[in-house]
Design a protein around this motif. Structure first.
Motif, PDB file in Angstrom:
ATOM      1  N   GLU A 190      43.850  40.484  40.352  1.00 28.18           N
ATOM      2  CA  GLU A 190      43.416  41.501  41.325  1.00 28.18           C
ATOM      3  C   GLU A 190      43.078  42.810  40.635  1.00 28.18           C
ATOM      4  OE1 GLU A 190      46.743  41.404  43.944  1.00 28.18           O
ATOM      5  OE2 GLU A 190      45.823  39.919  45.285  1.00 28.18           O
ATOM      6  N   ARG A 191      43.864  43.191  39.642  1.00 29.52           N
ATOM      7  CA  ARG A 191      43.586  44.428  38.891  1.00 29.52           C
ATOM      8  C   ARG A 191      42.234  44.333  38.191  1.00 29.52           C
ATOM      9  NH1 ARG A 191      43.343  46.344  34.046  1.00 29.52           N
ATOM     10  NH2 ARG A 191      43.944  44.376  33.079  1.00 29.52           N
ATOM     11  N   LEU A 192      41.969  43.198  37.550  1.00 29.57           N
ATOM     12  CA  LEU A 192      40.705  43.024  36.841  1.00 29.57           C
ATOM     13  C   LEU A 192      39.513  43.096  37.797  1.00 29.57           C
ATOM     14  CD1 LEU A 192      41.870  40.187  34.454  1.00 29.57           C
ATOM     15  CD2 LEU A 192      40.982  42.406  33.709  1.00 29.57           C
ATOM     16  N   LEU A 193      39.642  42.499  38.963  1.00 27.81           N
ATOM     17  CA  LEU A 193      38.557  42.563  39.939  1.00 27.81           C
ATOM     18  C   LEU A 193      38.314  43.989  40.425  1.00 27.81           C
ATOM     19  CD1 LEU A 193      39.314  39.357  42.030  1.00 27.81           C
ATOM     20  CD2 LEU A 193      37.294  39.756  40.622  1.00 27.81           C
ATOM     21  N   ARG A 194      39.369  44.769  40.556  1.00 30.68           N
ATOM     22  CA  ARG A 194      39.228  46.168  40.994  1.00 30.68           C
ATOM     23  C   ARG A 194      38.600  47.036  39.925  1.00 30.68           C
ATOM     24  NH1 ARG A 194      44.640  45.626  42.505  1.00 30.68           N
ATOM     25  NH2 ARG A 194      45.209  46.955  40.728  1.00 30.68           N
ATOM     26  N   GLU A 195      38.960  46.813  38.677  1.00 31.78           N
ATOM     27  CA  GLU A 195      38.675  47.792  37.622  1.00 31.78           C
ATOM     28  C   GLU A 195      37.498  47.437  36.707  1.00 31.78           C
ATOM     29  OE1 GLU A 195      42.301  48.376  35.485  1.00 31.78           O
ATOM     30  OE2 GLU A 195      43.406  49.095  37.251  1.00 31.78           O
ATOM     31  N   SER A 196      36.986  46.211  36.761  1.00 35.58           N
ATOM     32  CA  SER A 196      36.019  45.766  35.756  1.00 35.58           C
ATOM     33  C   SER A 196      34.597  45.711  36.306  1.00 35.58           C
ATOM     34  CB  SER A 196      36.413  44.365  35.249  1.00 35.58           C
ATOM     35  OG  SER A 196      37.731  44.348  34.769  1.00 35.58           O
ATOM     36  N   ASP A 197      33.680  46.393  35.625  1.00 36.65           N
ATOM     37  CA  ASP A 197      32.266  46.304  35.980  1.00 36.65           C
ATOM     38  C   ASP A 197      31.653  45.000  35.474  1.00 36.65           C
ATOM     39  OD1 ASP A 197      32.260  48.743  37.283  1.00 36.65           O
ATOM     40  OD2 ASP A 197      31.765  49.853  35.469  1.00 36.65           O
ATOM     41  N   SER A 198      32.107  44.548  34.302  1.00 42.90           N
ATOM     42  CA  SER A 198      31.674  43.270  33.734  1.00 42.90           C
ATOM     43  C   SER A 198      32.911  42.413  33.511  1.00 42.90           C
ATOM     44  CB  SER A 198      30.937  43.468  32.410  1.00 42.90           C
ATOM     45  OG  SER A 198      29.708  44.147  32.616  1.00 42.90           O
ATOM     46  N   LEU A 199      32.862  41.157  33.963  1.00 44.01           N
ATOM     47  CA  LEU A 199      34.071  40.342  33.968  1.00 44.01           C
ATOM     48  C   LEU A 199      33.724  38.865  33.867  1.00 44.01           C
ATOM     49  CD1 LEU A 199      37.209  40.246  34.511  1.00 44.01           C
ATOM     50  CD2 LEU A 199      36.634  40.070  36.941  1.00 44.01           C
ATOM     51  N   TRP A 200      34.329  38.192  32.885  1.00 44.23           N
ATOM     52  CA  TRP A 200      34.268  36.733  32.832  1.00 44.23           C
ATOM     53  C   TRP A 200      35.254  36.167  33.851  1.00 44.23           C
ATOM     54  CZ3 TRP A 200      30.390  34.863  30.180  1.00 44.23           C
ATOM     55  CH2 TRP A 200      29.964  35.485  29.003  1.00 44.23           C
ATOM     56  N   CYS A 201      34.890  35.040  34.471  1.00 43.39           N
ATOM     57  CA  CYS A 201      35.792  34.327  35.384  1.00 43.39           C
ATOM     58  C   CYS A 201      35.811  32.867  34.956  1.00 43.39           C
ATOM     59  CB  CYS A 201      35.330  34.474  36.824  1.00 43.39           C
ATOM     60  SG  CYS A 201      36.401  33.639  38.025  1.00 43.39           S
ATOM     61  N   LEU A 202      36.968  32.389  34.512  1.00 42.87           N
ATOM     62  CA  LEU A 202      37.085  31.064  33.901  1.00 42.87           C
ATOM     63  C   LEU A 202      38.015  30.148  34.675  1.00 42.87           C
ATOM     64  CD1 LEU A 202      36.691  29.119  31.417  1.00 42.87           C
ATOM     65  CD2 LEU A 202      38.765  30.182  30.470  1.00 42.87           C
ATOM     66  N   ASP A 203      37.573  28.920  34.878  1.00 44.18           N
ATOM     67  CA  ASP A 203      38.458  27.815  35.224  1.00 44.18           C
ATOM     68  C   ASP A 203      38.423  26.873  34.029  1.00 44.18           C
ATOM     69  OD1 ASP A 203      39.864  25.640  36.189  1.00 44.18           O
ATOM     70  OD2 ASP A 203      39.042  25.814  38.206  1.00 44.18           O
ATOM     71  N   PRO A 204      39.486  26.834  33.211  1.00 45.42           N
ATOM     72  CA  PRO A 204      39.433  26.077  31.964  1.00 45.42           C
ATOM     73  C   PRO A 204      39.399  24.571  32.147  1.00 45.42           C
ATOM     74  CG  PRO A 204      41.638  26.917  32.328  1.00 45.42           C
ATOM     75  CD  PRO A 204      40.758  27.561  33.368  1.00 45.42           C
ATOM     76  N   LEU A 205      39.908  24.088  33.291  1.00 47.71           N
ATOM     77  CA  LEU A 205      39.878  22.647  33.556  1.00 47.71           C
ATOM     78  C   LEU A 205      40.004  22.433  35.062  1.00 47.71           C
ATOM     79  CD1 LEU A 205      39.752  19.751  32.540  1.00 47.71           C
ATOM     80  CD2 LEU A 205      42.220  19.822  32.169  1.00 47.71           C
ATOM     81  N   ASP A 206      38.873  22.367  35.741  1.00 48.27           N
ATOM     82  CA  ASP A 206      38.891  22.097  37.177  1.00 48.27           C
ATOM     83  C   ASP A 206      38.904  20.589  37.385  1.00 48.27           C
ATOM     84  OD1 ASP A 206      38.610  23.030  39.985  1.00 48.27           O
ATOM     85  OD2 ASP A 206      36.832  21.757  39.864  1.00 48.27           O
ATOM     86  N   GLY A 207      39.818  20.126  38.238  1.00 50.25           N
ATOM     87  CA  GLY A 207      40.033  18.697  38.386  1.00 50.25           C
ATOM     88  C   GLY A 207      41.214  18.235  37.552  1.00 50.25           C
ATOM     89  N   THR A 208      42.218  19.108  37.411  1.00 52.85           N
ATOM     90  CA  THR A 208      43.383  18.769  36.589  1.00 52.85           C
ATOM     91  C   THR A 208      44.118  17.538  37.117  1.00 52.85           C
ATOM     92  OG1 THR A 208      43.661  21.080  35.940  1.00 52.85           O
ATOM     93  CG2 THR A 208      45.547  19.642  35.619  1.00 52.85           C
ATOM     94  N   SER A 209      44.189  17.378  38.450  1.00 54.30           N
ATOM     95  CA  SER A 209      44.838  16.185  39.000  1.00 54.30           C
ATOM     96  C   SER A 209      44.101  14.921  38.566  1.00 54.30           C
ATOM     97  CB  SER A 209      44.894  16.269  40.529  1.00 54.30           C
ATOM     98  OG  SER A 209      45.699  17.347  40.945  1.00 54.30           O
ATOM     99  N   ASN A 210      42.775  14.968  38.602  1.00 57.56           N
ATOM    100  CA  ASN A 210      41.992  13.841  38.094  1.00 57.56           C
ATOM    101  C   ASN A 210      42.291  13.593  36.626  1.00 57.56           C
ATOM    102  OD1 ASN A 210      40.701  13.485  40.548  1.00 57.56           O
ATOM    103  ND2 ASN A 210      38.810  14.500  39.939  1.00 57.56           N
ATOM    104  N   PHE A 211      42.270  14.656  35.844  1.00 53.95           N
ATOM    105  CA  PHE A 211      42.506  14.572  34.409  1.00 53.95           C
ATOM    106  C   PHE A 211      43.851  13.907  34.117  1.00 53.95           C
ATOM    107  CE2 PHE A 211      44.167  16.402  30.454  1.00 53.95           C
ATOM    108  CZ  PHE A 211      43.115  16.189  29.573  1.00 53.95           C
TER     109      PHE A 211
END
Length: 263
Positions: free
Chosen positions: A73-94
């Motif tokens: 939440e802090r990063l979303l409030r304060e950052s003009d440029s921001l990476w957003c990562l999901d390192p492994l979506d589908g972990t249950s499948n994995f």
């Protein structure tokens, strides 16, 4: 100046091949506080990508699914440029040995998604997009097409577990489509819709990292998406967002009309 997409894609592919594939169906997992699963592959991939991004583009802040919510939440409030990562979506499948999972990464600038990629290491498929420049699958342009299918024959991808109860019952008792699937990986479902793999999509509540890259990939491919309330799906906030998608405008309109009538 935006990061070089080719450099970014090459590094993400290498990290996935080194950190995710060797661990597939060979590592255990733990359960996070929200009930989702976490594996060694999630953490190793998160660490490698974070380190790479901070070396290559230190001026851009970094948000990951694996962070604490107050920090997100802090990063979303304060950052003009921001990476957003999901390192492994589908972990249950994995963890279950099902080959349906992916890395997803988006870049936000001034509250908009301007660059996105989703990488499926099993199929070596790299979906990518840049705002105003198009979307691609392994370098070839993605373009959503008319399906030629009526709603009653359409193939839908639906995640039932997060839907409102009334709508869930309506879909189970009187579904408007021909048949239904669920991949168990939100980021792949977005990418597959952009690639015309299926006709309809519905999800009751995605998190930011599940939808960020997909919204740009689908939009740049010419697909259609909104929430169940008819709003734009992407919002740089932590609250889950419902998702309605079709690559076909006529199907999208018919699908959304059905959903509104049965909520």
């Amino acid at each position: 100046m935006q990061p070089d997409l080719q450099v970014l894609m090459a590094e993400i592919r290498q990290i996935a091949q080194e950190e995710i594939l060797p661990r597939f169906a060979r590592v255990g997992y733990e359960v996070k506080h929200d009930g989702s699963l976490l594996t060694e592959a999630d953490l190793a991939t998160d660490r490698r990508i974070r380190e790479f991004l901070q070396r290559a583009w230190p001026q851009i802040a970094f948000l990951s699914e694996e962070m604490e919510r107050h920090e997100q939440e802090r990063l979303l409030r304060e950052s003009d440029s921001l990476w957003c990562l999901d390192p492994l979506d589908g972990t249950s499948n994995f963890a279950a040995g099902l080959p349906l999972f992916a890395i997803s990464l988006a870049l936000f600038q001034q509250g908009e998604v301007v660059l996105a990629l989703t990488y499926d290491p099993i199929r070596d498929e790299m979906f990518s997009a840049q705002q105003g420049q198009g979307a691609w699958l392994n370098g070839k342009p993605l373009q959503c097409q008319k399906s030629g299918f009526p709603l009653c024959n359409a193939v839908a991808m639906v995640d039932f577990k997060r839907l409102p109860a009334r709508l869930k019952c309506a879909l189970m008792e009187n579904s408007p489509y021909g048949s239904q699937r669920n991949l168990g990986s939100c980021v792949l479902e977005w990418a597959w819709m952009a690639a015309n793999r299926g006709h309809l999509y519905l999800h009751g509540g995605m998190k930011l990292w599940d939808l960020a890259a997909g919204t740009l990939i689908l939009a740049e491919a010419g697909g259609y998406a909104c929430t169940l309330d008819g709003e734009a799906v992407f919002k740089p906030a932590m609250e889950p967002r419902s998702v309605v998608i079709s690559p076909d405008k006529a199907l999208f309109d018919a699908w959304f009309h059905y959903l509104q009538a049965n909520r």
